[in-house]
Structure formats: C-alpha cells, structure tokens
Scaffold this motif. Structure first.
Motif, PDB file in Angstrom:
ATOM      1  N   LEU A  67       3.399  68.650 113.962  1.00 27.37           N
ATOM      2  CA  LEU A  67       3.609  69.671 112.944  1.00 27.37           C
ATOM      3  C   LEU A  67       4.643  70.628 113.501  1.00 27.37           C
ATOM      4  O   LEU A  67       4.440  71.227 114.556  1.00 27.37           O
ATOM      5  CB  LEU A  67       2.313  70.429 112.633  1.00 27.37           C
ATOM      6  N   LEU A  68       5.780  70.758 112.805  1.00 29.24           N
ATOM      7  CA  LEU A  68       6.845  71.666 113.221  1.00 29.24           C
ATOM      8  C   LEU A  68       6.686  72.968 112.450  1.00 29.24           C
ATOM      9  O   LEU A  68       6.810  73.004 111.229  1.00 29.24           O
ATOM     10  CB  LEU A  68       8.217  71.039 112.966  1.00 29.24           C
ATOM     11  N   VAL A  69       6.393  74.039 113.157  1.00 31.14           N
ATOM     12  CA  VAL A  69       6.094  75.340 112.555  1.00 31.14           C
ATOM     13  C   VAL A  69       7.314  76.238 112.652  1.00 31.14           C
ATOM     14  O   VAL A  69       7.902  76.396 113.735  1.00 31.14           O
ATOM     15  CB  VAL A  69       4.891  75.997 113.259  1.00 31.14           C
ATOM     16  N   GLY A  70       7.702  76.824 111.532  1.00 32.68           N
ATOM     17  CA  GLY A  70       8.868  77.701 111.509  1.00 32.68           C
ATOM     18  C   GLY A  70       8.756  78.767 110.447  1.00 32.68           C
ATOM     19  O   GLY A  70       7.761  78.863 109.724  1.00 32.68           O
ATOM     20  N   TYR A  71       9.800  79.550 110.314  1.00 27.40           N
ATOM     21  CA  TYR A  71       9.795  80.705 109.423  1.00 27.40           C
ATOM     22  C   TYR A  71      10.018  80.328 107.968  1.00 27.40           C
ATOM     23  O   TYR A  71      10.703  79.340 107.659  1.00 27.40           O
ATOM     24  CB  TYR A  71      10.874  81.699 109.851  1.00 27.40           C
ATOM     25  N   ALA A  72       9.467  81.152 107.080  1.00 28.13           N
ATOM     26  CA  ALA A  72       9.723  80.987 105.656  1.00 28.13           C
ATOM     27  C   ALA A  72      11.185  81.275 105.343  1.00 28.13           C
ATOM     28  O   ALA A  72      11.794  80.639 104.481  1.00 28.13           O
ATOM     29  CB  ALA A  72       8.805  81.907 104.840  1.00 28.13           C
ATOM     30  N   ASN A  73      11.758  82.235 106.046  1.00 33.98           N
ATOM     31  CA  ASN A  73      13.173  82.570 105.876  1.00 33.98           C
ATOM     32  C   ASN A  73      13.953  81.945 107.024  1.00 33.98           C
ATOM     33  O   ASN A  73      13.906  82.423 108.160  1.00 33.98           O
ATOM     34  CB  ASN A  73      13.352  84.087 105.869  1.00 33.98           C
ATOM     35  N   LEU A  74      14.650  80.878 106.731  1.00 36.92           N
ATOM     36  CA  LEU A  74      15.387  80.137 107.757  1.00 36.92           C
ATOM     37  C   LEU A  74      16.823  80.615 107.915  1.00 36.92           C
ATOM     38  O   LEU A  74      17.591  80.009 108.672  1.00 36.92           O
ATOM     39  CB  LEU A  74      15.401  78.643 107.430  1.00 36.92           C
ATOM     40  N   ALA A  75      17.182  81.687 107.224  1.00 35.03           N
ATOM     41  CA  ALA A  75      18.574  82.136 107.221  1.00 35.03           C
ATOM     42  C   ALA A  75      19.101  82.295 108.644  1.00 35.03           C
ATOM     43  O   ALA A  75      18.508  82.997 109.467  1.00 35.03           O
ATOM     44  CB  ALA A  75      18.696  83.451 106.464  1.00 35.03           C
ATOM     45  N   GLY A  76      20.220  81.629 108.923  1.00 39.64           N
ATOM     46  CA  GLY A  76      20.849  81.688 110.225  1.00 39.64           C
ATOM     47  C   GLY A  76      20.267  80.726 111.236  1.00 39.64           C
ATOM     48  O   GLY A  76      20.820  80.565 112.329  1.00 39.64           O
ATOM     49  N   MET A  77      19.155  80.055 110.884  1.00 32.43           N
ATOM     50  CA  MET A  77      18.500  79.155 111.826  1.00 32.43           C
ATOM     51  C   MET A  77      18.417  77.731 111.280  1.00 32.43           C
ATOM     52  O   MET A  77      17.745  76.877 111.864  1.00 32.43           O
ATOM     53  CB  MET A  77      17.093  79.661 112.151  1.00 32.43           C
ATOM     54  N   GLU A  78      19.091  77.498 110.170  1.00 33.07           N
ATOM     55  CA  GLU A  78      19.000  76.182 109.532  1.00 33.07           C
ATOM     56  C   GLU A  78      19.395  75.059 110.486  1.00 33.07           C
ATOM     57  O   GLU A  78      18.728  74.017 110.534  1.00 33.07           O
ATOM     58  CB  GLU A  78      19.889  76.139 108.280  1.00 33.07           C
ATOM     59  N   GLU A  79      20.459  75.275 111.244  1.00 30.72           N
ATOM     60  CA  GLU A  79      20.933  74.220 112.144  1.00 30.72           C
ATOM     61  C   GLU A  79      19.910  73.921 113.234  1.00 30.72           C
ATOM     62  O   GLU A  79      19.672  72.755 113.578  1.00 30.72           O
ATOM     63  CB  GLU A  79      22.259  74.629 112.787  1.00 30.72           C
ATOM     64  N   ALA A  80      19.281  74.968 113.781  1.00 28.90           N
ATOM     65  CA  ALA A  80      18.295  74.761 114.846  1.00 28.90           C
ATOM     66  C   ALA A  80      17.108  73.948 114.336  1.00 28.90           C
ATOM     67  O   ALA A  80      16.640  73.017 115.015  1.00 28.90           O
ATOM     68  CB  ALA A  80      17.824  76.105 115.391  1.00 28.90           C
ATOM     69  N   TYR A  81      16.630  74.263 113.144  1.00 25.26           N
ATOM     70  CA  TYR A  81      15.489  73.517 112.607  1.00 25.26           C
ATOM     71  C   TYR A  81      15.885  72.079 112.273  1.00 25.26           C
ATOM     72  O   TYR A  81      15.113  71.140 112.492  1.00 25.26           O
ATOM     73  CB  TYR A  81      14.922  74.228 111.381  1.00 25.26           C
TER      74      TYR A  81
END
Length: 454
Positions: A67-81
């Motif tokens: 399970l990959l857990v991340g933020y609801a707002n991915l702004a600026g982090m799209e590439e990392a995810y």
C-alpha cells in the motif's frame, strides 16, 4: 564531576556520559548522563541522492504487495509518486495507492486506509511524503495487525494499549523535518476526545512495531521545497535535536546524534530557505532530520513539543511553526538547569569558546537569530482568539502530550504553561517570560472554530 576526571562511582574507566561529546570540545562540567540507559535503532537506513530508484528492489525484500500512502494534494510531487509506483511495480510488487492523507492526519482517515490495506491483502506499507504521510503509514500498518481504533493505542488515552504488531513499513521522507523515518512514534488528530468539547487533540501512538523496517532518505526529494515549508520542517528537526539533549531520558548516543544534527541545521538551514533551488544544503539537512529522529526516538522531547501540539490542535498552527514558538520560550525556561547541555550544543555549532555560561548564552542567541532569519514568528496575534484560549491551550497540552511535560528537565507547572501561551499570544498581561521572545512578526489565525468549554 569535572570533565577529564574519572567517574568515582564507576571506577577509573569513567562513565559513558563522559564520552557523549567530541574530545577536546569539553570545558567545565559536562552534561550529567544516566548510568543506565538503552538505545535502539533497528531501522535499516539507505541514504543518498537518487535513492528513490531503489524503492522497489528494497521493498521487495519485505513483501509482494504494498500500500503506497501519500498526500491528497500531490501538487509538485507528482513525479516522485509516479516514480515510486513504477519502481514498486517493476520489482514485481502489486501496488495499491492511498493518496488521501491530510496534514496532521485525522484518525478516521487513517482508519479508512487500514481497511483498504486489509481488503487488498497487502504485505507492507510504504509512506512517501512528510511526517503526516509517514505517520499515516505507521497507523495503517498497526491497525491491519492490531485492529480497533487509533485512540486505543494513543498515549493520551488512560486505557491505552501497546502496539505490539504491525505490517512492515517503508518510510520515504520528502522533507527534512520530522525524522519519522526512524522513530516508533506517530501523531494523529482526534476529534471528540479529551477534556475539552469541540477541541481536537493531537496525540501520539508509539511502539517498536511501528518503527519503519526501512528508511530510504533521498535528499533530492526535498529539492525546490518552498521556503516556508523548509523553515518549518527545519525548526521541527532542530526542536527534536535540542529537546532530546535536555530530556530526563537523554543518553550519550542520542545526545551525540542530536548535537551533530543541531550543528548541521544551524550551518545549512538559512541557505536552504533563502535559495530553494540550491542543492548543497539539502543533503546535510536530510541527514540532520534523520539523526534528530533517531535521537528523540530514544530520549523523547520536552515542553516545546507540548506547546506545539496544543497550538496545532486548538488553533491549527502548523507543527514546525509551533515548535519554533515553543523553542524560544523553552530555551529560556530551561536555561539555568541546562547550562552545560547548551554549552555542548554551542560547541557542535562551532561557536566561539568561553565559559559554559557564555557558551550557553551564545547558543540561545544563535537559535533565536536563526529562527528569525528563516522567517518564523515568535508570537501569534490575538485577533479572533477567544479570551479563554489560554486555558483551553493549557488543558489541551495535558490531554495531548503529557510525556514531554514530564520529561522536561525543569519541572513544568500549570502556571508555567499558562505563561508560555500568554507570551505566544502576545498578551500584554503575561509574565516576564514574554520579555524573552524578542521583536516578533505576528501570525494571524482564524480561531473562530474554538468553543470555550463549560
């Protein structure tokens, strides 16, 4: 005893406390260390630029589905995810994503993530983001194995149960702040719990089972981080490091790691805030956050973090900003009982030598100056804050974080907490502790949501 003289109680070889700080950097009395202590850091740490590419192969050693857990707002982090997903899938891990995490994660949100993880049958949980994302991953991993609600395992709950089992956790920090990648603590926001109706409680759950199995620290992930976020995260790491040296549970290993962290932060944080594009300071700051996390994971934190948790739960102050507010007051409150500790930290910062008292004063001034230079406030405007807010904050501090109050090196009374919050809220009637805060830039907050308890 005087540094350089053998510890009489332990014989001519001395005690471990004498070895807590670098040779040649000691003057007068060294900080008093306990004769008996323990230190545990089972987390495997992979550190270096570009290490995100190794996420998949390393995670595959722990399981076959994640399970990959991340933020609801991915702004600026799209590439990392996107890179994380590709790396996991390329290594043969079936990956379910849970990109719903909010800052200061609400407990029900994390509990929903745990239900998704259980339904998906995942073997491990990957937290990619700042402290909130990693803490959420810890909570999810624990609930899959333990069941129940997060409050069942929270320190503020008088009936709290220990966390004894969790899925393996992989922590990938994208900020240099919380050090959550190496700690066994996670903080969640709870509504409808505590002694104050209508006031949220930010409280921690802890246990060795939620310490990440793997920390993958890639300094490049923080590149370009906005100055306010870099400043707040750096203040949080700085608070962890300083407070772990002052805690009643301080030990030689934790204090050595923390001292190194303080020195790195003092040397590099202002540069990272001033120039977000600069890559040079990101590596030492990432290292500092991890070192500070390892330190406070062993020694704990003290009263500035109790102040920060209450400010966050009651007024919505961002955690790092709250830590900065608490740090200024805490340094002065603890000064007279921590002169030797401050002097040692000053030496880690390569400040000019002098007596312990002189070094301690230089250290306090240096931290004040750093927090001011990176734009963090020293007070909060009272505009919109109800008259009873100070009493609410005091009660919330006891509800949410009793341990840091207990671990503080100087006994903290209820009146002391009242004075701290009065100083922070720019109250003209507060005690002289406010005189130490300095000329502030004031933060304005909307506190209209506060309901004064009957």
């Amino acid at each position: 005893k005087t540094v350089g003289q053998p510890c009489q109680s332990l014989g001519p070889t001395g005690c471990a406390g004498c070895l807590a700080f670098p040779p040649g950097k000691q003057q007068e009395a060294a900080p008093i260390m306990p004769h008996y202590w323990d230190f545990l850091l089972p987390t495997r740490i992979h550190f270096g630029r570009g290490e995100l590419r190794r996420l998949g192969p390393l995670a595959a050693e722990l399981g076959k589905s994640a399970l990959l857990v991340g933020y609801a707002n991915l702004a600026g982090m799209e590439e990392a995810y996107a890179r994380a997903e590709r790396s996991l899938e390329k290594s043969g891990l079936h990956t379910t994503v849970f990109y719903e995490i909010l800052p200061d994660p609400p407990a029900p949100l994390v509990e929903r993530g745990a239900r998704l993880a259980a339904q998906s049958g995942v073997d491990l949980v990957v937290g990619l983001g700042g402290g909130s994302a990693i803490d959420a991953a810890k909570g999810i991993a624990a609930l899959v194995r333990m069941g129940g609600r997060l409050w069942d395992y929270t320190g503020g709950n008088p009936d709290s149960k220990p966390i004894t089992a969790a899925l393996p956790i992989v922590a990938v920090p994208t900020t240099a702040g919380t050090g959550a990648e190496v700690t066994d603590v996670a903080v969640f926001t709870h509504e409808g719990i505590g002694s104050l109706e209508g006031v949220a409680v930010k409280a921690s759950a802890s246990g060795p089972a939620i310490r990440p199995s793997l920390a993958l620290v890639d300094p490049d992930l923080a590149a370009g981080c906005p100055p306010p976020l870099t400043a707040a995260c750096g203040a949080d790491a700085l608070g962890h490091a300083i407070e772990s040296c002052l805690s009643r549970r301080a030990n030689p290993i934790a204090s050595t790691l923390a001292g190194q962290a303080v020195g790195l932060i003092v040397a590099h944080l202002a540069e990272a805030v001033a120039d977000p594009s600069a890559s040079e300071p990101r590596e030492p700051l990432a290292l500092a956050a991890t070192l500070a996390g390892a330190a406070f994971g062993s020694a704990g934190v003290v009263v500035p973090h109790a102040i920060a948790q209450a400010l966050g739960g009651v007024l919505g102050v961002p955690h790092g900003v709250g830590v900065a507010l608490g740090t200024r007051l805490g340094l002065r409150f603890n000064h007279d009982v921590c002169t030797a500790e401050y002097a040692e930290l000053a030496r880690f910062c390569d400040l000019p030598h002098g007596s312990n008292a002189e070094m301690a004063d230089r250290f306090v001034h240096t931290i004040d100056d750093l927090l001011q230079r990176i734009g963090l406030p020293s007070r909060i405007s009272r505009a919109g804050v109800p008259p009873d807010a100070i009493e609410i904050l005091v009660r919330n501090a006891y509800d949410s974080t009793p341990a840091p109050i207990t671990l503080n090196p100087r006994k903290v009374l209820e009146g002391d907490l009242r004075d701290f919050f009065a100083a922070i809220l720019d109250d003209d009637g507060c005690s002289d502790s406010a005189d130490h805060v300095g000329d502030p830039s004031l933060v304005s907050l909307d506190a209209s949501h506060l309901r004064v308890p009957k």
